[in-house]
Design an enzyme around this catalytic site. Structure first.
Site, PDB file in Angstrom:
ATOM      1  N   ASP A 218     -17.755 -10.788  38.189  1.00 17.63           N
ATOM      2  CA  ASP A 218     -16.732 -10.787  37.141  1.00 17.63           C
ATOM      3  C   ASP A 218     -16.282  -9.347  36.932  1.00 17.63           C
ATOM      4  OD1 ASP A 218     -15.190 -11.524  34.726  1.00 17.63           O
ATOM      5  OD2 ASP A 218     -16.315 -13.392  34.876  1.00 17.63           O
ATOM      6  N   HIS A 292     -10.632 -12.095  37.046  1.00 18.94           N
ATOM      7  CA  HIS A 292     -12.009 -11.674  36.742  1.00 18.94           C
ATOM      8  C   HIS A 292     -12.615 -10.828  37.869  1.00 18.94           C
ATOM      9  CE1 HIS A 292     -12.686 -14.070  33.057  1.00 18.94           C
ATOM     10  NE2 HIS A 292     -11.874 -14.955  33.604  1.00 18.94           N
ATOM     11  N   GLU A 370      -8.288 -18.276  34.134  1.00 20.11           N
ATOM     12  CA  GLU A 370      -7.765 -17.187  33.311  1.00 20.11           C
ATOM     13  C   GLU A 370      -7.152 -16.051  34.137  1.00 20.11           C
ATOM     14  OE1 GLU A 370     -10.730 -17.602  29.499  1.00 20.11           O
ATOM     15  OE2 GLU A 370     -11.457 -16.383  31.147  1.00 20.11           O
TER      16      GLU A 370
HETATM   17  C1  ACM Z   1     -14.008 -20.097  31.576  1.00 14.27           C
HETATM   18  O1  ACM Z   1     -14.651 -20.292  30.530  1.00 14.27           O
HETATM   19  N1  ACM Z   1     -13.125 -19.126  31.635  1.00 14.27           N
HETATM   20  C2  ACM Z   1     -14.220 -20.915  32.745  1.00 14.27           C
END
Ligand code: ACM
Length: 652
Positions: A218, A292, A370
């Site tokens: 991440d 991420h 995201e």
């Molecule tokens: C997530 O909680 N962004 C998968």
């Protein structure tokens, strides 16, 4: 895949058939009544429990009889170790049948179709305990149930004297509702050592979880050694050490040391996989791309479309996203891999080749959530890609990226799994979807014929606060135990064959150590375990909570931390017609009393008991409340500032 099961057994494990027929025989002990049976308090609740008269007494010399299969060895060793440690009794193991063996672990010669690949039958008689199963996993789960029938001190890591080591005689038939019973552990935001991951596995197997999803990369860290890409772990695994409320930290200064973090070598990963396998847990790796990805970009800036990426650093908890507009967020820095750069696909091919070789599990999770695509909107390389490939929208650019990644994953002989956002631009039929934003996305995916794992925020997000923000470490949302217990991974109107199972997710931005990871996981992990294992019709909140309280005592002895938040009062505040505050208090569980004060002193059960909404006296600064059961305090002292109540009630 570790277990090769016949098509029929697989079908049985992933659907709910035959729960009813076995349920019908369970007459003497049913959890449809809210009982508080402290002797039989099994989590997750088995399919059928028939209590018999009498008790089995653990002899001083115990014999465990089990076949020679290598897959049984660990289960036998596990039982032997647990028995020896706490009881100090002498335990021997034998592989030839003996009528006098204390514990018999028997693999069925003829498959019993009613219990599937992970089910078991446990029979506790006066002199002998027998567990039968079709597969070694079933025997392992039978052992977990057996241990829960013994006194709680069996959880001790040292010898406990003066205990009557007995079990109630009982006949149990049990098998899971769903085949995918997962927990996700984010080891990227905060790093957890190999030993801590093992500790997490030890706790999850008690509750018959069988998948550990490791979130390995991440913005805050890259956690797995990839040969040929040394900077991923030399640069990408390290950040500045900060504590407090993650996300709002002061941006690190250039001279601050980047010495917080860590990673798993490939040897470490092999060791973890083996450790998990011996406990019938598969580890699913996740490398979260294209969003991420700041840790990877800090290591290899050429993976970004943004020239300024040469200055990027692994995130240390400072703000990098703007969420004010909702999801998807706007990137303040570009934490995405460039979908228009062929080097990215070469990089991913190297990463996933090694991951595919290391992890035997059939799925690789590639993230997809995201993605802040605002940098793509202004990028010439992305514009050229759109022209070349006929992509009309930015979501289609992500879809292009996901297709390329899926090709890489399938070329390695693995199945592609991703978060539900990948449905937005269109994704191939063979993509498996992990539904997190809502049950809705998973439902749509299942209706479109995708395999789905349900892990929705509303029920299964273990990073959310378990009670009021005045006592819990602050996160942006709350999820109480009773709400987690409502989780039903199989929505109405969906063909259940597409729902592989359910999972709870522990994100660790605000989780700084393993004790807090445990606190966040338990007891909500009990609720999710029961939601994915037990027959739907056997779920019963009061009964579950009574069992949960027994398991709190077990976790105390096992030295596993859990949250007592379920005992905390719930505050609701309104303004009456004259604009006065009216504070209502309630509890999540029945049978508790709440005592309060407004005079800054600590209430106990000699203080006023809450009965009707409270109006704070004119000069009061704080409302203190504590919950009791009878004369025993069970909740924590809550200190609610009147100012906070004023804020919650809105304008005066
Ligand atoms: C997530 O909680 N962004 C998968």
């Amino acid at each position: 895949m570790r277990l090769i099961v016949s098509f029929f057994l697989l079908l049985l494990a992933s659907t709910n058939i035959s729960a009813q027929s076995i349920e019908g025989t369970s007459e003497t002990f049913s959890n449809n009544e809210p009982v508080t049976n402290t002797e039989i308090a099994i989590i997750p609740e088995p399919v059928s429990v028939i209590k018999q008269t009498g008790h089995f007494i653990l002899p001083a010399n115990i014999t465990i009889q089990a076949g020679r299969s290598a897959e049984l060895k660990q289960t036998v060793a596990f039982l032997q170790e647990r028995l020896t440690t706490a009881t100090g009794h002498y335990v021997t193991t034998i592989s030839t049948p003996s009528p006098t063996a204390t514990f018999k672990l028997i693999l069925n010669e003829k498959t019993d179709a009613s219990i599937g690949a992970e089910g078991y039958q446990l029979s506790v008689g006066l002199k002998q305990v027998t567990i039968r199963a079709n597969k070694p996993a079933g025997l392992f789960y039978g052992v977990q149930t057996l241990l829960q029938l013994l006194p709680k001190e069996i959880e001790s890591k040292e010898l406990v004297k003066g205990i009557k080591w007995t079990m109630p005689c009982v006949e149990i038939t049990d098998f899971p509702r769903l085949g995918w019973r997962g927990l996700m552990f984010d080891v990227a935001r905060h790093f957890f050592t190999k030993q801590e991951v093992k500790q997490y596995i030890d706790a999850m197997v008690r509750y018959k979880y069988n998948i550990l999803h490791l979130h390995l990369a991440d913005d805050e860290g890259w956690r797995i050694e990839i040969k040929g890409l040394p900077k991923l772990t030399e640069v990408g695994a390290w950040r500045v050490n900060r504590t407090g409320t993650f996300g709002d930290f002061i941006p690190p200064k250039p001279e601050e040391p980047r010495n917080y973090g860590g990673f798993y070598t490939q040897e470490d990963i092999k060791e973890l996989i083996q450790y998990a396998k011996e406990r019938f847990v598969n580890i699913m790796p996740e490398i979260d791309v294209p969003g991420h990805s700041l840790a990877a970009i800090a290591a290899y800036p050429e993976l970004s479309c943004t020239p300024d990426a040469v200055n990027y650093k692994v995130r240390s908890g400072e703000k990098i996203m703007d969420w004010s507009r909702g999801a998807p967020p706007l990137g303040i820095v570009d934490n995405t891999l460039c979908p228009a750069n062929e080097k990215v696909y070469v990089f991913l091919d190297t990463v996933f080749s090694q991951i595919a070789k290391l992890f035997p599990f059939e799925y690789i999770h590639v993230g997809g959530d995201e993605v802040a695509r605002n940098f793509w909107e202004k990028n010439d390389q992305v514009a050229a890609l759109m022209k070349r490939e006929g992509l009309k929208t930015i979501p289609e650019v992500q879809a292009y990226f996901e297709k390329r990644v899926e090709q890489i994953i399938t070329a390695k002989g693995k199945k592609f799994m991703a978060w539900d956002e990948v449905l937005e631009g269109g994704v191939s039929q063979s993509a498996a979807v992990m539904s997190w934003r809502d049950m809705k996305h998973g439902t749509e995916a299942a209706k479109a014929g995708h395999e789905v794992v349900m892990s929705p925020t509303q029920f299964a997000y273990l990073d959310y606060m378990q009670a009021d923000v005045i006592t819990e470490p602050k996160v942006y949302a709350s999820l109480r135990l009773s709400k987690s217990y409502e989780f039903d991974p199989v929505p109405e109107g969906v063909n259940p064959i597409y729902i592989k199972g359910g999972q709870a997710n522990l994100w660790t931005e605000q989780v700084y150590n393993i004790r807090q990871a445990e606190y966040m996981t338990w007891p909500r992990g009990f609720a999710i375990a029961e939601s994915v294992w037990s027959p739907k019709e056997k779920k019963n909140w009061p009964n579950f909570f009574a069992r949960t309280e027994q398991h709190f005592k077990r976790l105390d002895i096992a030295e596993t931390k859990y949250a007592p938040s379920v005992y905390d009062p719930i505050f609701a505040v309104k303004r009456s017609a004259d604009r006065q505050l009216a504070v209502s208090l309630s509890t999540e569980v029945e049978g508790l009393d709440m005592y309060y004060s407004f005079d800054n002193s600590f209430p106990d059960h000699f203080y006023p008991k809450y009965t009707t909404p409270l109006v704070p006296p004119i000069d009061a600064k704080v409302l203190k409340v504590i919950t009791y059961r009878g004369k025993t305090p069970v909740g924590r002292m809550m200190n609610m500032p009147i100012e906070e109540l004023e804020k919650r009630a809105g304008k005066k």
